[in-house]
Each structure stands twice: as C-alpha cells, then as structure tokens.
Design a protein around this motif. Structure first.
Motif, short mmCIF file in Angstrom:
data_model
loop_
_atom_site.label_atom_id
_atom_site.label_comp_id
_atom_site.label_asym_id
_atom_site.label_seq_id
_atom_site.Cartn_x
_atom_site.Cartn_y
_atom_site.Cartn_z
N THR A 78 82.13 15.25 20.76
CA THR A 78 81.04 15.75 21.61
C THR A 78 80.73 17.22 21.34
N ASN A 79 81.78 18.05 21.28
CA ASN A 79 81.61 19.49 21.05
C ASN A 79 80.75 19.77 19.83
N MET A 82 77.05 18.47 20.15
CA MET A 82 76.25 19.33 21.03
C MET A 82 75.93 20.67 20.36
N ALA A 83 76.96 21.29 19.77
CA ALA A 83 76.75 22.58 19.12
C ALA A 83 75.74 22.46 17.99
N HIS A 85 73.39 20.26 17.71
CA HIS A 85 72.06 20.01 18.24
C HIS A 85 71.43 21.30 18.74
N LEU A 86 72.19 22.13 19.43
CA LEU A 86 71.64 23.37 19.97
C LEU A 86 71.28 24.36 18.86
#
Lengths: 101, 362
Positions: A78-79, A82-83, A85-86
């Motif tokens: 997940t980390n 998410m990173a 994607h941002l």
C-alpha cells in the motif's frame, strides 16, 4: 515463489490479496477508480497461499498483502502504491491496462 | 447535640477557646460513636469550671472575678466532683482524638497503596476503570502510559509549532535569503514527520484514542478523518496562499489534488468495509450455538487493521506534504508552511473561543 512470479507476469496489473483484508479492498478501489482492469488473487483461497505469502515477505515486506505487480514487476504494498500515485508515477505505469469506460 | 453557636457562646464567656473547639470537633466527627449528651454535658461542665484549678487546660485565660468567687463558695465535694468529671471528659476527648488520628493514618496508608497500584498498572499499560476504554474518558483520567506520553509530547509539539510558525512569518516579512528559508522549511517538515512518528507509536498503544481525536481541540475534531486532517483539505488551504504559480506548477498541483483525493476515497471505502465486516463479525444469532470466543477472536483480528489504516492515512498526509515541497519553490514552500501553521492555530483558537462563548442560562 515461482507461482507468485508466474501469476504476476504477462497479466498487466496483478494484486495478491486476502478476502479478509480491508486494506487490499482499499487498493482495489483505487485501481478501479483509475479505470484499471485489476487481476486479484486471493491467497487465502489458494492451497499454496501460505508459501506465496512467505515468498512475498521475503522480498522485503512486513505484510504480504496487498502486493501489487505491474507488467510482472513488483511495485510494492500500500505504501509504495500510494506514494507512487501521489508523485504521479502510477498512472504512466498503468496506462496500457486502463479500460476506458 | 447543641448547636455550634451555643458552644461558641459558652467558650466566649469562659474566655477559653481552644479546648472547647477541639472537643466539639471530635464530637462532630464521631457523631455515631459518641452520644450527643456527653458533648453537651462536657461543654456545660466547662462553662462552670474554674480555670486555674483544672489540670487539663494549657491556657491560663482570665476569668471574671464574679465566677471565681462563685466557685470558691461552692462546697468542696461538688468542686471535686466537677474536677473528676472534667478529667473524665478530657480523657474521653483524648481517646476520640487518638481514634481519629488512627483513622487518618490508615486512610493515608491506603491512599499510598492505591497510588502505587495505579503507577504499576500505568507502566503495564493496563486500562483501569473496567469497561471504559480510554477514548471515553477525559484527558486527565486516562491511565494508559502510551497515551500519557503522547499527550505530553504533543503539548510540546504544539508549542514548537507555534514558535516555528512565528519564525517563518518573521523570516518572510524580513525577506531573508532562500538558503535561510530552506533551513526553516526543512525544520518545519521534520517537525511534521516527528508528529507522524509520535502518532505511529500511540496508534500501537491505543488506536481508538488516536481515532477519537481527543488529543485535538474541538474544532479540529470536526475535520477529523482517520485520526488527522484530510490531505485534500490541506491542499485547499495552501493553494490560494501560493499564487502566483507557474503553469507547470498549476498542472502538478492539480494532479496532486486529484491523486490525493483518489487515495483518500480509497482509504475511506476501506474503512467503511472494515466497519461493515466488524459489525458482521459481532452480529450473530443470540440464540444460536456460535462460539463467543471464536467470534471475539475474529473481531480482534479485524481491529488490528485499524492501526494499519491510521498509519496509511498519516503516510498519505506525509506524502502529500512532501510532494508539495517538491513542486514549489523554496519561498513558496515557506509560505505554504506558514499558511498551514497559521490555519491550524486559528482552528485551535476558534475552539477556545467557542468553548468560552457567553450562553443563555439554561
């Protein structure tokens, strides 16, 4: 380990998950939102699931699920997703696998 | 038992205050154990007592000469009887005082013991208060040491935040160099990272406490999302403060707004799923033959995921801020941090104002 790689390769965006894992559900929602045809493999429904879990964790992750592969390469949990994607790095990676509705 | 005013009137007449006061005190304390009559008769006896003939008093108070003459004219055996009664009364008073002091001592020991037990339990991170978990208790009542540590550290964090915000404001108004601003920006970012580390620690100790937002002010709680602020809210606060942005920057900020919103939505839906599955796990046929233990074990497993979600939410906050610093110039980043610090300070101030507002009496 081979099974993990076999299941991940040549199939676009693959996520190893568990049916009881709500974080896996969240990541699945994200990919759906991005219009990706996500292939989900539930490890708790796989007879070799335990071994596959261990194999993923040996790649350096404290939790085996969710584990996301794109074009056969491990992106991460997940980390990492998410990173990525941002920072704007996820969309280019999944572009070939997007289903435009 | 005679009223306090009567007792006081008697003492005034005699010119002796302390002994009567003491006796009345013991009398009041041991209403149950001492008969009221003893008290009354004691005071009545003292009224007519000759001061310098009593062995019990330590005061050499003045007696009106009239009374003295009266006493001297009384038959000796009556005087003797009165003296004996005085001695008896004083003895009883001493016994009552002794019993009272013993009661105080044992209470004190009990209190010390309770304090020790509490301290021991605190160190073990045990919940004290039975069914209540710390999210229901006020800040001052929580005994979870992880929570207590966090509260203390958070208090310091806020103080430092206020100082850093002030420093940023002064620096920007004084038009310091970019190099100096960079130091302040890096310090400011590190300060937020410190907060996320602290939250990670307390999440492992008591995730419900963190989720409740009890450590924040009331207005901040209104905006609470998985134990903190929404990354998309953060961006909204910043964006208007950072104009002018270049076209490239505009493009990147818009992308960041969109991706952080998407990530937020995904986590929110994951949390909803967690709620649903937890509810399903707990809701079973009460008349059925299901195992309570296995149900609770399953529910406990579900709750473990809550810590993961809080961690992920904080990760999202951290990533959003990092990306902003990456997109912006150093001067813009300094303005951004100032805007953020200022915004949260106003929110906290609003909480205080709201709490102190004059209200119509109920």
């Amino acid at each position: 380990m081979e099974k993990v790689m076999r299941m991940a390769s040549g199939k676009g965006v693959v996520m190893f998950s568990k049916s009881t894992c709500c974080m896996c559900y969240a990541v699945k929602i994200l990919f759906n939102e991005l219009g990706v045809n996500l292939l989900v493999h539930e490890l708790d429904h796989d007879p070799e699931g335990r071994e596959m879990e261990r194999a993923i964790m040996r790649m350096g992750y404290s939790t085996a699920v969710p584990a996301v592969f794109i074009a056969g390469k491990l992106v991460g949990s997940t980390n990492e997703v998410m990173a990525l994607h941002l920072s704007g790095g996820l969309v280019p990676l999944i572009k070939p696998y997007r289903v435009m509705s | 038992m005679s009223s306090p005013s009567t007792q006081f009137a008697a003492s005034r007449r005699m010119g002796i205050y302390e002994p009567v006061h003491h006796i009345s005190m013991w009398g009041e304390t041991f209403k149950g154990s001492t008969s009221p009559n003893t008290g009354v008769s004691t005071i009545v006896e003292l009224e007519t007592r000759v001061d310098n003939k009593s062995e019990e008093t330590s005061h050499g108070a003045l007696e009106p000469s009239k009374k003295y003459d009266q006493e001297a004219n009384k038959p000796p055996d009556k005087v003797l009887r009165r003296l004996a009664q005085n001695r008896e009364a004083a003895r009883k008073s001493r016994l009552r005082k002794k019993a009272y002091v013993q009661q105080l001592e044992s209470s004190r020991l009990k209190l010390t013991q309770l304090e020790q037990d509490l301290e021991r339990a605190r160190h073990q991170g045990v919940y004290i208060g039975g069914a209540y978990d710390s999210s229901h208790l006020g800040l001052s009542e929580t005994v979870n040491s992880g929570v207590a540590t966090f509260e203390m550290e958070y208090g310091h964090w806020i103080e430092e935040q206020i100082r850093q915000t002030r420093e940023l404001r002064n620096a920007l108004q004084a038009h310091v160099t970019d190099i100096e601003l960079r130091i302040l920006v890096e310090g400011g970012m590190k300060h937020y990272y410190d907060l996320f580390r602290m939250k990670d620690t307390v999440a492992k100790a008591d995730v419900f406490y963190l989720m409740s937002g009890m450590w924040k002010t009331s207005a901040e709680r209104f905006f609470l999302w998985i134990g903190g602020f929404r990354p998309s809210e953060l961006l909204k606060v910043l964006v208007h403060q950072l104009e002018p942005l270049s076209e490239q920057q505009h493009f990147e900020v818009c992308n960041l707004q969109q991706s952080s919103q998407q990530a937020e939505d995904a986590l929110s839906q994951g949390m909803d799923k967690l709620q649903r599955t937890l509810a399903e796990t707990l809701a079973t046929d009460p008349l059925g033959a299901g195992s309570y233990t296995s149900q609770m074990t399953a529910a406990m497993g579900r709750l473990e995921a809550l810590v993961t979600f809080v961690n992920q939410a904080d990760h999202l906050r951290e990533q959003t801020m990092q990306q902003m610093v990456h997109i912006l110039t150093i001067r813009q980043a300094a303005r951004g941090l100032l805007a953020l610090g200022d915004y949260f300070q106003r929110l906290r101030a609003l909480s205080s104002l709201w709490a102190a507002r004059p209200r119509e009496p109920a």
